[in-house]
Design a protein around this motif. Structure first.
Motif, PDB file in Angstrom:
ATOM      1  N   LEU A  29       0.829  -1.201   0.000  1.00 51.06           N
ATOM      2  CA  LEU A  29       0.000   0.000   0.000  1.00 51.06           C
ATOM      3  C   LEU A  29       0.867   1.255   0.000  1.00 51.06           C
ATOM      4  O   LEU A  29       0.587   2.223  -0.721  1.00 51.06           O
ATOM      5  CB  LEU A  29      -0.935  -0.006   1.208  1.00 51.06           C
ATOM      6  N   ALA A  30       1.920   1.247   0.807  1.00 45.74           N
ATOM      7  CA  ALA A  30       2.840   2.381   0.810  1.00 45.74           C
ATOM      8  C   ALA A  30       3.500   2.554  -0.555  1.00 45.74           C
ATOM      9  O   ALA A  30       3.704   3.680  -1.024  1.00 45.74           O
ATOM     10  CB  ALA A  30       3.901   2.189   1.897  1.00 45.74           C
ATOM     11  N   GLY A  31       3.827   1.433  -1.203  1.00 48.19           N
ATOM     12  CA  GLY A  31       4.415   1.514  -2.536  1.00 48.19           C
ATOM     13  C   GLY A  31       3.445   2.075  -3.563  1.00 48.19           C
ATOM     14  O   GLY A  31       3.828   2.888  -4.408  1.00 48.19           O
ATOM     15  N   ILE A  32       2.184   1.655  -3.494  1.00 49.58           N
ATOM     16  CA  ILE A  32       1.174   2.161  -4.435  1.00 49.58           C
ATOM     17  C   ILE A  32       0.944   3.655  -4.226  1.00 49.58           C
ATOM     18  O   ILE A  32       0.835   4.427  -5.194  1.00 49.58           O
ATOM     19  CB  ILE A  32      -0.138   1.374  -4.276  1.00 49.58           C
ATOM     20  N   GLN A  33       0.877   4.078  -2.980  1.00 45.06           N
ATOM     21  CA  GLN A  33       0.658   5.491  -2.691  1.00 45.06           C
ATOM     22  C   GLN A  33       1.837   6.356  -3.116  1.00 45.06           C
ATOM     23  O   GLN A  33       1.687   7.562  -3.316  1.00 45.06           O
ATOM     24  CB  GLN A  33       0.372   5.676  -1.210  1.00 45.06           C
ATOM     25  N   GLY A  34       3.016   5.753  -3.254  1.00 43.94           N
ATOM     26  CA  GLY A  34       4.189   6.504  -3.682  1.00 43.94           C
ATOM     27  C   GLY A  34       4.423   6.498  -5.180  1.00 43.94           C
ATOM     28  O   GLY A  34       5.404   7.088  -5.651  1.00 43.94           O
ATOM     29  N   LEU A  35       3.544   5.859  -5.956  1.00 41.41           N
ATOM     30  CA  LEU A  35       3.702   5.828  -7.406  1.00 41.41           C
ATOM     31  C   LEU A  35       3.422   7.204  -8.013  1.00 41.41           C
ATOM     32  O   LEU A  35       2.585   7.956  -7.503  1.00 41.41           O
ATOM     33  CB  LEU A  35       2.758   4.797  -8.023  1.00 41.41           C
ATOM     34  N   PRO A  36       4.090   7.550  -9.096  1.00 38.16           N
ATOM     35  CA  PRO A  36       3.825   8.848  -9.744  1.00 38.16           C
ATOM     36  C   PRO A  36       2.415   8.902 -10.325  1.00 38.16           C
ATOM     37  O   PRO A  36       2.030   8.031 -11.117  1.00 38.16           O
ATOM     38  CB  PRO A  36       4.899   8.915 -10.835  1.00 38.16           C
ATOM     39  N   THR A  37       1.670   9.917  -9.956  1.00 34.75           N
ATOM     40  CA  THR A  37       0.274  10.029 -10.400  1.00 34.75           C
ATOM     41  C   THR A  37       0.174  10.320 -11.902  1.00 34.75           C
ATOM     42  O   THR A  37      -0.822   9.938 -12.529  1.00 34.75           O
ATOM     43  CB  THR A  37      -0.436  11.130  -9.611  1.00 34.75           C
ATOM     44  N   ASP A  38       1.172  10.968 -12.465  1.00 39.25           N
ATOM     45  CA  ASP A  38       1.083  11.294 -13.889  1.00 39.25           C
ATOM     46  C   ASP A  38       1.094  10.035 -14.751  1.00 39.25           C
ATOM     47  O   ASP A  38       0.437   9.991 -15.807  1.00 39.25           O
ATOM     48  CB  ASP A  38       2.222  12.228 -14.296  1.00 39.25           C
ATOM     49  N   VAL A  39       1.814   8.997 -14.310  1.00 41.82           N
ATOM     50  CA  VAL A  39       1.824   7.748 -15.070  1.00 41.82           C
ATOM     51  C   VAL A  39       0.456   7.082 -15.025  1.00 41.82           C
ATOM     52  O   VAL A  39      -0.050   6.593 -16.047  1.00 41.82           O
ATOM     53  CB  VAL A  39       2.905   6.799 -14.518  1.00 41.82           C
ATOM     54  N   LEU A  40      -0.168   7.072 -13.848  1.00 39.01           N
ATOM     55  CA  LEU A  40      -1.491   6.469 -13.724  1.00 39.01           C
ATOM     56  C   LEU A  40      -2.526   7.267 -14.510  1.00 39.01           C
ATOM     57  O   LEU A  40      -3.428   6.687 -15.140  1.00 39.01           O
ATOM     58  CB  LEU A  40      -1.893   6.409 -12.246  1.00 39.01           C
ATOM     59  N   GLU A  41      -2.411   8.583 -14.496  1.00 44.48           N
ATOM     60  CA  GLU A  41      -3.339   9.410 -15.263  1.00 44.48           C
ATOM     61  C   GLU A  41      -3.142   9.205 -16.761  1.00 44.48           C
ATOM     62  O   GLU A  41      -4.116   9.192 -17.531  1.00 44.48           O
ATOM     63  CB  GLU A  41      -3.144  10.879 -14.902  1.00 44.48           C
ATOM     64  N   ALA A  42      -1.901   9.024 -17.182  1.00 36.62           N
ATOM     65  CA  ALA A  42      -1.642   8.758 -18.601  1.00 36.62           C
ATOM     66  C   ALA A  42      -2.258   7.433 -19.031  1.00 36.62           C
ATOM     67  O   ALA A  42      -2.823   7.333 -20.135  1.00 36.62           O
ATOM     68  CB  ALA A  42      -0.134   8.753 -18.860  1.00 36.62           C
ATOM     69  N   ALA A  43      -2.172   6.421 -18.186  1.00 40.86           N
ATOM     70  CA  ALA A  43      -2.795   5.135 -18.513  1.00 40.86           C
ATOM     71  C   ALA A  43      -4.313   5.273 -18.606  1.00 40.86           C
ATOM     72  O   ALA A  43      -4.952   4.670 -19.481  1.00 40.86           O
ATOM     73  CB  ALA A  43      -2.427   4.103 -17.450  1.00 40.86           C
ATOM     74  N   GLU A  44      -4.883   6.080 -17.726  1.00 41.12           N
ATOM     75  CA  GLU A  44      -6.341   6.285 -17.768  1.00 41.12           C
ATOM     76  C   GLU A  44      -6.744   7.035 -19.028  1.00 41.12           C
ATOM     77  O   GLU A  44      -7.756   6.702 -19.659  1.00 41.12           O
ATOM     78  CB  GLU A  44      -6.774   7.063 -16.518  1.00 41.12           C
ATOM     79  N   LEU A  45      -5.952   8.032 -19.427  1.00 43.24           N
ATOM     80  CA  LEU A  45      -6.258   8.786 -20.645  1.00 43.24           C
ATOM     81  C   LEU A  45      -6.113   7.927 -21.893  1.00 43.24           C
ATOM     82  O   LEU A  45      -6.809   8.142 -22.902  1.00 43.24           O
ATOM     83  CB  LEU A  45      -5.339  10.004 -20.746  1.00 43.24           C
ATOM     84  N   ASP A  46      -5.206   6.945 -21.833  1.00 44.36           N
ATOM     85  CA  ASP A  46      -5.032   6.049 -22.980  1.00 44.36           C
ATOM     86  C   ASP A  46      -6.129   5.003 -23.072  1.00 44.36           C
ATOM     87  O   ASP A  46      -6.113   4.169 -23.990  1.00 44.36           O
ATOM     88  CB  ASP A  46      -3.675   5.356 -22.901  1.00 44.36           C
ATOM     89  N   GLY A  47      -7.054   5.014 -22.126  1.00 41.37           N
ATOM     90  CA  GLY A  47      -8.178   4.081 -22.172  1.00 41.37           C
ATOM     91  C   GLY A  47      -7.911   2.735 -21.537  1.00 41.37           C
ATOM     92  O   GLY A  47      -8.655   1.772 -21.791  1.00 41.37           O
TER      93      GLY A  47
END
Length: 324
Positions: free
Chosen positions: A209-227
């Motif tokens: 959980l600590a590792g997930i919370q420390g992930l860069p949000t821009d990468v996750l947002e980019a994956a969401e934008l890519d569908g």
């Protein structure tokens, strides 16, 4: 001509002196520099020596002493250990009972570490959604990790009781009788594995959980934008980015699984018929129940070598797949 020559000489006199023409350090300055160096080395030794002494006494000396005892025959009573060379190792490595101990240890480590990592990362992904009651659920899952293993084993003894335990109720719902978990050779090891996984999965989930919370949000947002779907984001983005966390947990959980002792001691004492005798319990049994210190020390050396080899292989091959 004389005027230009005079100007050139004046310029040479005013130019800074090169390093090769600098006068050598005086004896007084050299002595002062040596004194500062000695003072620095002395201060370093003053602060480092207590730590080095503690490491030598409590880490390296026990290894050397255990290696010596593994070459002897001793029962805690004789005045001096009897040197027997490699007899303990040869008798142990050709013994079918020790082969069974190694097999049980291997099953224990693979099952406990594998299932703990899978359940831990799934729980961490669920907790990261910040659903209602997540904080309470996180505390409940993590609580077994901070509770004594002996206390948890006592609780699970009541749960596994075939006559009055909670497991009996669950089996009766399906029209079956509860097995004798801790006294049946076929069920004792699964019972201990359940307890060990339940105890360790909370720690794994919190670290993930600590590792997930420390992930860069821009990468996750980019994956969401890519569908990308939630499953694709988890398997192709989050899990690869969590590889350093996974690498850390694999090493620490493997070492911890090899050292499992308290649950075994309370619930089965290595039985029945050595079905739950792991390498750590074998070491304790030979030394303190059978007074065979030499064989116990030899088993401890084997365990040390196994852990060193596993750790080295993980650093050699697994770390190459880690993305920092």
């Amino acid at each position: 001509m004389s005027t230009s020559t005079t100007a050139l000489a004046t310029a040479r006199e005013d130019a800074p002196t090169s390093a090769s023409t600098l006068p050598p350090l005086s004896a007084q300055r050299l002595a002062a520099r040596r004194q500062r160096l000695r003072r620095g080395y002395g201060l370093f030794a003053l602060f480092a020596f207590p730590n080095l002494a503690l490491i030598a006494v409590f880490a390296y000396w026990p290894i050397v002493a255990n290696l010596y005892l593994s070459l002897t025959s001793w029962d805690f009573i004789s005045p001096e250990p009897l040197f027997v060379g490699l007899t303990n190792y040869t008798s142990m490595l050709v013994s079918p009972s020790f082969h069974k101990v190694l097999w049980v240890s291997l099953v224990w480590v693979v099952v406990v570490v594998g299932i703990s990592l899978v359940l831990g990362v799934l729980l961490a992904a669920l907790f990261s959604k910040k659903l209602p009651g997540t904080s309470v659920a996180t505390g409940i899952v993590f609580t077994p990790h901070v509770v004594s293993g002996a206390a948890l084993a006592v609780v699970w003894l009541f749960i596994f009781d075939p006559n009055y335990g909670l497991a009996r109720v669950v089996f009766n719902l399906f029209g079956a009788d509860s097995p004798s978990w801790t006294t049946d050779a076929d069920w004792a090891l699964p019972a201990l594995l359940i307890v060990s996984i339940w105890k360790g999965v909370g720690f794994v989930s919190i670290v993930y959980l600590a590792g997930i919370q420390g992930l860069p949000t821009d990468v996750l947002e980019a994956a969401e934008l890519d569908g990308a779907s939630s499953f694709q984001t988890f398997t192709r983005v989050i899990l690869p980015l969590l590889s350093p966390t996974t690498f850390f947990l694999v090493i620490t959980q493997t070492i911890g699984a090899f050292q499992a002792f308290d649950v075994i001691a309370v619930m089965t004492n290595g039985g029945p018929a050595s079905s739950t005798t792991t390498l750590s319990w074998f070491i304790y049994e030979q030394a303190f129940l059978r007074s065979n210190v030499g064989l116990s020390a030899a088993a401890g050396t084997v365990m040390f070598v196994i852990l060193m080899v596993i750790t080295a292989l993980q650093f050699r091959f697994v770390e190459k797949k880690v993305h920092y």
